[in-house]
Design a protein around this motif. Structure first.
Motif, PDB file in Angstrom:
ATOM      1  N   TYR A  18      -7.777   7.802  -1.686  1.00 35.39           N
ATOM      2  CA  TYR A  18      -7.205   6.931  -0.657  1.00 35.39           C
ATOM      3  C   TYR A  18      -8.291   6.099   0.023  1.00 35.39           C
ATOM      4  O   TYR A  18      -8.124   4.885   0.252  1.00 35.39           O
ATOM      5  CB  TYR A  18      -6.462   7.762   0.387  1.00 35.39           C
ATOM      6  N   VAL A  26      -6.249  -5.202  -6.672  1.00 34.56           N
ATOM      7  CA  VAL A  26      -6.551  -3.849  -6.179  1.00 34.56           C
ATOM      8  C   VAL A  26      -5.314  -2.966  -6.272  1.00 34.56           C
ATOM      9  O   VAL A  26      -5.381  -1.815  -6.727  1.00 34.56           O
ATOM     10  CB  VAL A  26      -7.076  -3.908  -4.737  1.00 34.56           C
ATOM     11  N   HIS A  27      -4.151  -3.513  -5.860  1.00 29.31           N
ATOM     12  CA  HIS A  27      -2.906  -2.738  -5.953  1.00 29.31           C
ATOM     13  C   HIS A  27      -2.565  -2.425  -7.408  1.00 29.31           C
ATOM     14  O   HIS A  27      -2.115  -1.316  -7.720  1.00 29.31           O
ATOM     15  CB  HIS A  27      -1.764  -3.524  -5.298  1.00 29.31           C
ATOM     16  N   PHE A  71      -4.805   0.518  -8.702  1.00 25.06           N
ATOM     17  CA  PHE A  71      -4.416   1.858  -8.257  1.00 25.06           C
ATOM     18  C   PHE A  71      -2.976   2.180  -8.654  1.00 25.06           C
ATOM     19  O   PHE A  71      -2.623   3.350  -8.753  1.00 25.06           O
ATOM     20  CB  PHE A  71      -4.609   1.983  -6.753  1.00 25.06           C
ATOM     21  N   TYR A 126      -9.308   3.389  -2.243  1.00 24.19           N
ATOM     22  CA  TYR A 126      -8.268   2.360  -2.290  1.00 24.19           C
ATOM     23  C   TYR A 126      -8.379   1.423  -1.093  1.00 24.19           C
ATOM     24  O   TYR A 126      -8.473   0.182  -1.245  1.00 24.19           O
ATOM     25  CB  TYR A 126      -6.913   3.064  -2.327  1.00 24.19           C
ATOM     26  N   LEU A 184       0.827  -1.202   0.000  1.00 26.55           N
ATOM     27  CA  LEU A 184       0.000   0.000   0.000  1.00 26.55           C
ATOM     28  C   LEU A 184       0.864   1.256   0.000  1.00 26.55           C
ATOM     29  O   LEU A 184       0.496   2.280  -0.598  1.00 26.55           O
ATOM     30  CB  LEU A 184      -0.918  -0.026   1.232  1.00 26.55           C
TER      31      LEU A 184
END
Length: 368
Positions: free
Chosen positions: A309, A337-338, A341, A312, A278
């Protein structure tokens, strides 16, 4: 370049530490007040609260550090844009990529720290908290009494008060007990001058033996209302609960999660592994989002940045729940997900420049 590197990272670190400190105070204060209210009702003794908060500290830090770094970059770089310091750096030959690279150095350090906290320190701290609470559950009702306070003790059907309690917690004075009967026969009130603990050697049961008191049972005004005087009266004390190794999965070591076949444990394992990643992704997001026009104000960019954010982190939580339910294959985990973003960050960092170059190329081709 070393001077610029130190200056940029010092600005980011100072802002990050300030934001992290404020966020820690907010979140830990809320948790401390919750524990304090439970201690006030007699559920836990007050002397364990600071120890519990110390062990919970890594658990707070693993989520607050990435947010602190994200906001720290926004504030530090945003101030430098407003004060035209970034314009001076760009005029001296420092590029956007170099600013990103310098900031990533701090990000990598924070990433390693979050990794250690997420994989080792936070589970260790939560396991310690669980053991502290389990140890409190091993205490009998008698041992949880606090002088000068009405306490609703385990079971919830008895309220106990004592004026004073001996240091070894074996003698009481000025005892008042109120019990509620489930059969609707009314409350039972007991008042005694003193009391002591007695353990039956045959059964191991514990009793509170009250001395020189009165017992009132039933509903006042009814014919069956009872008033009894006694020299000694035995009252069974609630025994300790059974011991559990962990109260919840947050205290399970990461290695044990990795070896487990439980879907919830596997989802938690992916969550812990994903938290360090993250940090560099939010750094990649924060650097382009910190660009601000001096006429827009210092905090103009904070709202859209915080929405990104929150989206995320919220998507990571949703993906973790979906992974635990089996809606997402484990090989995919939370990585998608990573990646999503990360792509957004790369576009924010390099997309505008690429589109500008494409536009200039098209204009040049038209004029050629």
């Amino acid at each position: 370049m070393s001077i610029i590197f130190r200056y940029l990272n010092r600005q980011v670190l100072v802002s990050m530490l300030a934001v992290t400190g404020v966020l820690l105070m907010v979140f830990m204060s809320g948790r401390f007040l919750k524990y304090l209210s439970e201690a006030a009702t007699g559920k836990y003794p007050g002397d364990i609260l600071f120890m519990v908060m110390a062990y919970r500290f890594p658990g707070f830090l693993e989520l607050i550090l990435p947010l602190g770094l994200f906001i720290g970059i926004l504030l530090a770089h945003g101030r430098m844009y407003l004060d035209s310091e970034m314009s001076v750096l760009f005029a001296c030959g420092v590029s956007d990529r170099q600013v990103l690279g310098y900031t990533m150095v701090t990000s990598v350090v924070v990433m390693m720290l979050v990794g250690v906290i997420s994989l080792y320190l936070a589970p260790w701290g939560m396991a310690k908290v669980d053991r502290i609470f389990d140890a409190q559950k091993q205490k009998t009702e008698f041992e949880l009494l606090t002088p000068g306070r009405f306490q609703s003790l385990p079971g919830g059907d008895r309220v106990t008060y004592t004026e004073s309690l001996s240091d070894n917690k074996r003698r009481l004075s000025g005892v008042f007990i109120a019990e509620h009967a489930d059969d609707g026969s009314g409350p039972t009130l007991i008042a005694a001058e003193a009391g002591s603990q007695f353990v039956d050697e045959d059964t191991g049961s514990r009793f509170l033996v009250l001395e020189d008191g009165h017992r009132f049972a039933g509903k006042p005004g009814q014919p069956d209302y009872q008033v009894t005087s006694f020299d000694a009266y035995g009252l069974k004390v609630t025994g300790p609960e059974s011991v559990r190794t962990y109260r919840d999965e947050e205290g399970i070591p990461t290695l044990e999660l990795w070896r487990s076949d439980n879907p919830d444990h596997r989802a938690l394992f992916h969550w812990r592994v994903s938290l360090p990643f993250l940090v560099p992704v939010v750094t990649l997001l924060a650097v382009p989002l910190s660009r601000v026009n001096p006429r827009q104000g210092r905090f103009f960019h904070l709202l859209p940045a915080m929405l990104i954010y929150i989206g995320y982190l919220g998507l990571l939580i949703v993906a973790r729940d979906a992974l635990a339910r089996g809606d997402i294959p484990e090989w995919l985990g939370l990585a998608w997900v990573h990646v999503l973003f990360l792509g957004l960050g790369l576009w924010l960092q390099f997309g505008p420049g690429w589109m500008r170059r494409r536009r200039l190329q098209r204009e040049g081709q038209r004029h050629a």
